[in-house]
Scaffold this motif. Structure first.
Motif, PDB file in Angstrom:
ATOM      1  N   UNK A  11       0.812  -1.222   0.000  1.00 42.32           N
ATOM      2  CA  UNK A  11       0.000   0.000   0.000  1.00 42.32           C
ATOM      3  C   UNK A  11       0.848   1.275   0.000  1.00 42.32           C
ATOM      4  N   UNK A  12       2.144   1.167  -0.209  1.00 43.79           N
ATOM      5  CA  UNK A  12       2.986   2.354  -0.175  1.00 43.79           C
ATOM      6  C   UNK A  12       2.670   3.300  -1.329  1.00 43.79           C
ATOM      7  N   UNK A  13       2.281   2.774  -2.468  1.00 40.91           N
ATOM      8  CA  UNK A  13       1.902   3.620  -3.588  1.00 40.91           C
ATOM      9  C   UNK A  13       0.637   4.406  -3.294  1.00 40.91           C
ATOM     10  N   UNK A  14      -0.305   3.788  -2.603  1.00 41.18           N
ATOM     11  CA  UNK A  14      -1.539   4.476  -2.241  1.00 41.18           C
ATOM     12  C   UNK A  14      -1.248   5.611  -1.266  1.00 41.18           C
ATOM     13  N   UNK A  15      -0.339   5.399  -0.356  1.00 43.26           N
ATOM     14  CA  UNK A  15       0.031   6.451   0.592  1.00 43.26           C
ATOM     15  C   UNK A  15       0.663   7.626  -0.131  1.00 43.26           C
ATOM     16  N   UNK A  16       1.524   7.346  -1.089  1.00 40.41           N
ATOM     17  CA  UNK A  16       2.165   8.416  -1.850  1.00 40.41           C
ATOM     18  C   UNK A  16       1.127   9.201  -2.644  1.00 40.41           C
ATOM     19  N   UNK A  17       0.154   8.506  -3.213  1.00 41.51           N
ATOM     20  CA  UNK A  17      -0.896   9.190  -3.975  1.00 41.51           C
ATOM     21  C   UNK A  17      -1.745  10.063  -3.056  1.00 41.51           C
ATOM     22  N   UNK A  18      -2.021   9.593  -1.869  1.00 45.51           N
ATOM     23  CA  UNK A  18      -2.796  10.387  -0.912  1.00 45.51           C
ATOM     24  C   UNK A  18      -2.029  11.637  -0.501  1.00 45.51           C
ATOM     25  N   UNK A  19      -0.732  11.504  -0.245  1.00 50.61           N
ATOM     26  CA  UNK A  19       0.079  12.662   0.108  1.00 50.61           C
ATOM     27  C   UNK A  19       0.140  13.660  -1.051  1.00 50.61           C
ATOM     28  N   UNK A  20       0.255  13.153  -2.263  1.00 47.05           N
ATOM     29  CA  UNK A  20       0.292  14.034  -3.439  1.00 47.05           C
ATOM     30  C   UNK A  20      -1.029  14.793  -3.585  1.00 47.05           C
TER      31      UNK A  20
END
Length: 64
Positions: A11-20
């Motif tokens: 889920x690290x990609x989802x976290x990065x997308x949320x931060x973006x």
């Protein structure tokens, strides 16, 4: 097969997308605030300029 399952659970990609997305929203809010502040400063400068240009013997309520 195990690496594919691990990749799908990551889920690290989802976290990065949320931060973006959060950064984009904050950036847009800052841009809108800067535009509004710039317009307010421009109006105040125009009023001040008109007061300086006007005849000092004529009192105007906009110059208070």
């Amino acid at each position: 097969m195990k690496t594919l399952i691990n990749l799908m659970k990551d889920e690290s990609g989802a976290s990065a997308a949320e931060y973006a997305l959060i950064l984009a929203i904050i950036g847009a809010a800052i841009a809108l605030a800067a535009i509004a502040l710039g317009n307010a400063v421009a109006v105040a400068m125009n009023r001040a300029s008109n007061c300086v240009k006007s005849n000092s013997s004529t009192y105007s309520s906009n110059c208070v």
